[in-house]
Design a protein around this motif. Structure first.
Motif, PDB file in Angstrom:
ATOM      1  N   ARG A  48      14.234 -13.018   4.923  1.00  0.00           N
ATOM      2  CA  ARG A  48      13.739 -12.147   3.877  1.00  0.00           C
ATOM      3  C   ARG A  48      14.650 -12.084   2.601  1.00  0.00           C
ATOM      4  N   ARG A  49      15.487 -13.095   2.483  1.00  0.00           N
ATOM      5  CA  ARG A  49      16.412 -13.044   1.378  1.00  0.00           C
ATOM      6  C   ARG A  49      16.021 -13.401   0.225  1.00  0.00           C
ATOM      7  N   PRO A  50      16.161 -12.737  -1.018  1.00  0.00           N
ATOM      8  CA  PRO A  50      15.740 -13.158  -2.054  1.00  0.00           C
ATOM      9  C   PRO A  50      16.736 -14.266  -2.842  1.00  0.00           C
ATOM     10  N   GLY A  51      16.510 -14.744  -3.958  1.00  0.00           N
ATOM     11  CA  GLY A  51      17.181 -15.759  -4.667  1.00  0.00           C
ATOM     12  C   GLY A  51      16.746 -17.126  -4.273  1.00  0.00           C
ATOM     13  N   ARG A  52      15.309 -17.182  -3.550  1.00  0.00           N
ATOM     14  CA  ARG A  52      14.887 -18.513  -3.458  1.00  0.00           C
ATOM     15  C   ARG A  52      13.913 -18.805  -4.432  1.00  0.00           C
ATOM     16  N   SER A  53      13.347 -20.072  -4.296  1.00  0.00           N
ATOM     17  CA  SER A  53      11.917 -20.354  -4.899  1.00  0.00           C
ATOM     18  C   SER A  53      10.795 -19.593  -4.669  1.00  0.00           C
ATOM     19  N   LEU A  54      10.202 -18.958  -5.667  1.00  0.00           N
ATOM     20  CA  LEU A  54       8.834 -18.132  -5.592  1.00  0.00           C
ATOM     21  C   LEU A  54       9.072 -17.043  -4.807  1.00  0.00           C
ATOM     22  N   VAL A  55      10.316 -16.282  -4.881  1.00  0.00           N
ATOM     23  CA  VAL A  55      10.252 -14.877  -4.687  1.00  0.00           C
ATOM     24  C   VAL A  55      11.097 -14.361  -5.820  1.00  0.00           C
ATOM     25  N   SER A  56      11.791 -13.321  -5.668  1.00  0.00           N
ATOM     26  CA  SER A  56      12.640 -12.721  -6.226  1.00  0.00           C
ATOM     27  C   SER A  56      13.935 -13.403  -6.863  1.00  0.00           C
ATOM     28  N   GLY A  57      14.223 -13.451  -8.190  1.00  0.00           N
ATOM     29  CA  GLY A  57      15.374 -14.233  -8.425  1.00  0.00           C
ATOM     30  C   GLY A  57      16.766 -13.669  -8.127  1.00  0.00           C
ATOM     31  N   ARG A  58      16.709 -12.238  -7.531  1.00  0.00           N
ATOM     32  CA  ARG A  58      17.986 -11.821  -7.178  1.00  0.00           C
ATOM     33  C   ARG A  58      18.834 -12.456  -6.425  1.00  0.00           C
ATOM     34  N   ARG A  59      19.872 -12.943  -6.607  1.00  0.00           N
ATOM     35  CA  ARG A  59      20.782 -14.018  -5.765  1.00  0.00           C
ATOM     36  C   ARG A  59      21.626 -13.146  -4.853  1.00  0.00           C
ATOM     37  N   GLU A  60      21.139 -12.662  -3.830  1.00  0.00           N
ATOM     38  CA  GLU A  60      22.134 -11.954  -2.718  1.00  0.00           C
ATOM     39  C   GLU A  60      22.387 -12.848  -1.611  1.00  0.00           C
ATOM     40  N   LYS A  61      23.537 -13.042  -1.178  1.00  0.00           N
ATOM     41  CA  LYS A  61      23.942 -13.848   0.005  1.00  0.00           C
ATOM     42  C   LYS A  61      23.288 -13.237   1.289  1.00  0.00           C
ATOM     43  N   ASP A  62      23.249 -11.703   1.486  1.00  0.00           N
ATOM     44  CA  ASP A  62      22.840 -10.996   2.379  1.00  0.00           C
ATOM     45  C   ASP A  62      23.725 -11.435   3.928  1.00  0.00           C
ATOM     46  N   GLU A  63      25.045 -11.350   3.667  1.00  0.00           N
ATOM     47  CA  GLU A  63      26.059 -11.578   4.496  1.00  0.00           C
ATOM     48  C   GLU A  63      26.218 -10.170   5.512  1.00  0.00           C
ATOM     49  N   PRO A  64      25.844 -10.190   6.523  1.00  0.00           N
ATOM     50  CA  PRO A  64      26.002  -8.943   7.531  1.00  0.00           C
ATOM     51  C   PRO A  64      27.438  -8.719   7.787  1.00  0.00           C
ATOM     52  N   GLU A  65      27.905  -7.722   8.142  1.00  0.00           N
ATOM     53  CA  GLU A  65      29.198  -7.239   8.419  1.00  0.00           C
ATOM     54  C   GLU A  65      29.077  -6.439   9.783  1.00  0.00           C
ATOM     55  N   ILE A  66      29.161  -6.631  10.859  1.00  0.00           N
ATOM     56  CA  ILE A  66      29.259  -5.623  11.935  1.00  0.00           C
ATOM     57  C   ILE A  66      30.718  -4.808  11.963  1.00  0.00           C
ATOM     58  N   LEU A  67      30.294  -3.426  11.779  1.00  0.00           N
ATOM     59  CA  LEU A  67      31.745  -2.710  11.849  1.00  0.00           C
ATOM     60  C   LEU A  67      31.915  -1.905  13.175  1.00  0.00           C
ATOM     61  N   ASP A 330       9.487 -10.021  -7.090  1.00  0.00           N
ATOM     62  CA  ASP A 330       8.703 -10.919  -6.382  1.00  0.00           C
ATOM     63  C   ASP A 330       7.484 -11.065  -6.931  1.00  0.00           C
ATOM     64  N   PRO A 331       6.720 -12.258  -7.389  1.00  0.00           N
ATOM     65  CA  PRO A 331       5.381 -12.431  -7.714  1.00  0.00           C
ATOM     66  C   PRO A 331       4.335 -12.090  -6.680  1.00  0.00           C
ATOM     67  N   ALA A 332       4.948 -12.076  -5.359  1.00  0.00           N
ATOM     68  CA  ALA A 332       4.201 -11.687  -4.290  1.00  0.00           C
ATOM     69  C   ALA A 332       4.916 -11.004  -3.068  1.00  0.00           C
ATOM     70  N   VAL A 333       5.114  -9.819  -3.142  1.00  0.00           N
ATOM     71  CA  VAL A 333       5.930  -8.956  -2.153  1.00  0.00           C
ATOM     72  C   VAL A 333       5.584  -9.438  -0.528  1.00  0.00           C
ATOM     73  N   ALA A 334       4.380  -9.662  -0.463  1.00  0.00           N
ATOM     74  CA  ALA A 334       3.978  -9.989   1.004  1.00  0.00           C
ATOM     75  C   ALA A 334       4.858 -11.234   1.608  1.00  0.00           C
ATOM     76  N   ILE A 335       5.169 -12.142   0.798  1.00  0.00           N
ATOM     77  CA  ILE A 335       5.709 -13.286   1.196  1.00  0.00           C
ATOM     78  C   ILE A 335       6.886 -12.942   2.031  1.00  0.00           C
ATOM     79  N   ARG A 336       7.957 -12.279   1.317  1.00  0.00           N
ATOM     80  CA  ARG A 336       9.136 -11.543   2.158  1.00  0.00           C
ATOM     81  C   ARG A 336       8.865 -10.439   2.986  1.00  0.00           C
ATOM     82  N   GLY A 337       7.768  -9.978   2.946  1.00  0.00           N
ATOM     83  CA  GLY A 337       7.155  -8.736   3.632  1.00  0.00           C
ATOM     84  C   GLY A 337       6.747  -9.075   5.136  1.00  0.00           C
ATOM     85  N   VAL A 338       6.686 -10.449   5.271  1.00  0.00           N
ATOM     86  CA  VAL A 338       6.181 -10.924   6.627  1.00  0.00           C
ATOM     87  C   VAL A 338       7.349 -10.769   7.655  1.00  0.00           C
TER      88      VAL A 338
END
Length: 390
Positions: A48-67, A330-338
């Motif tokens: 579901r991460r953005p920053g890839r081709s054909l989705v939102s250009g926001r470049r988040e690494k989405d690195e999780p931290e377990i606290l 996202d030009p189509a939020v459904a893509i990452r919405g899956v």
């Protein structure tokens, strides 16, 4: 009670805003003894991460931290806190939105409910789809726990704008669609989806889509007979996803056009066990799972943030004006919405599995933990060849 939590025995509470320091989730009710690492969570977040081709250009690494809640690679039975830092925030893109609520968005309803002076307009604040990071992180744990019953959750995009999947696909193709840039389960559909998205991007517009989620080998007999039916809880879960505007399972709305003789599914003997011939009910009857694969679909509206001029009102003057929404959307939020639809299904199923005693409430046995880990490793590797080819 604020609606930031979901579930009963397996309870998740998400937190954070789109342009705040971080987003995340607290998961309460995870039994002790489950093998868990940040890599497990990152695996699910990557789809579901953005920053890839054909989705939102926001470049988040989405690195999780377990606290909390994990010690020496296993859950302890205490609440698990997972945080994901926001690292690519450009709030200046939203200065115009501060005074011009976007058509199709939650901007104006949030102002009406919480007051203009309390509204976080940066990226939509709490109403942003960025919130769903916490859901997907929690679902990584839920998906892993469901492997105690060898249950797998997979989703794919069966429609994007006017383009629809015409043929039937097997579960493995659905599972491997996660490696498609547009969540398509066939190469032909993938190319059609890509062309549509590219055209929408050029036009400054967006498209809606339909996601289908299939749960293979679901636990039998989960779901309560009246208000907490599986179908009811799935509907609530799926309709809580930003941009989702419709939910159906099994035959869905098509059943309204048919006769009872057409919708009733014949009960047959399936190699020594009772089952249903065609699974027209999508694995749910009387609000209870019947052992057939659970099949549901949800409709996503087109992304509301588009570059095309739209009418709105300037909150400073009360005068009608126009807005062209700039930014990385996202030009189509459904893509990452899956991935989010998969996540919500997993959260519902794990909660009901615990309520039915299929998943232990306090701790897993060593044998259960070992079996879960072996199945998880197979799940992670099952589509590796697909990822390399794409």
């Amino acid at each position: 009670m604020p609606g930031n939590s979901f579930g009963n025995l397996f309870r998740v509470t998400t937190f954070g805003e789109s342009h705040g320091p971080a987003v995340g989730v607290i998961i309460d009710g995870v039994p002790a003894g489950l093998p868990l690492t940040t890599d497990d969570i990152k695996f699910e977040l990557s789809f579901r991460r953005p920053g890839r081709s054909l989705v939102s250009g926001r470049r988040e690494k989405d690195e999780p931290e377990i606290l909390s809640g994990v010690f020496e690679g296993k859950t302890t039975g205490s609440p698990i806190a997972v945080v994901v830092r926001n690292s690519d925030v450009i709030s200046s893109l939203y200065e115009e939105i501060k005074y011009k609520p976007r058509p199709g968005h939650a901007d104006l309803p949030f102002i009406m409910r919480f007051g203009y002076e309390n509204w976080d307009y940066r990226g939509g604040g709490r109403s942003s789809a960025r919130e769903t990071v916490g859901r997907v992180a929690a679902a990584a744990i839920a998906k892993k726990l469901l492997m105690i019953s060898d249950t797998l959750v997979g989703g794919h995009l069966i429609a994007l704008g006017p383009i629809k999947l015409e043929e039937k696909v097997d579960f493995n193709s659905i599972l491997c669609s996660k490696y498609s840039l547009v969540r398509a389960s066939t190469p032909n559909l993938e190319e059609k989806f890509k062309e549509l998205i590219k055209q929408a991007t050029i036009e400054g517009d967006s498209y809606g889509g339909i996601a289908e989620v299939v749960v293979n080998n679901p636990p039998i007999g989960i779901g309560e007979p009246v208000f907490d039916k599986i179908k009811a809880d799935l509907a609530k879960a799926i309709l809580s996803i930003p941009a989702v505007v419709g939910f159906e399972y099994g035959l869905g709305f098509k059943a309204a056009e048919m006769k009872g003789s057409e919708t009733n599914d014949e009960i047959v003997n399936k190699e020594g066990r009772l089952g249903w011939k065609e699974n027209k009910s999508g694995g749910i009857l009387g609000g209870i799972t019947n052992g057939e694969p659970i099949v549901f679909r949800c409709a996503f509206k087109p992304t509301s943030s588009i570059r095309k001029l739209q009418k709105t009102v300037d909150l400073r003057t009360g005068e009608e004006t126009t807005i062209s929404v700039i930014g990385r959307h996202d030009p189509a939020v459904a893509i990452r919405g899956v991935s989010v639809a998969e996540a919500m299904a997993a959260l519902v199923l794990v909660d009901h599995s615990m309520r039915s005693g299929i998943i232990p409430l306090v701790k897993l046995s060593r044998e259960q933990a070992t079996g879960i880990q072996e199945r998880w490793e197979r799940y992670v590797k099952v589509c590796g060849h697909t990822a390399e080819s794409r």
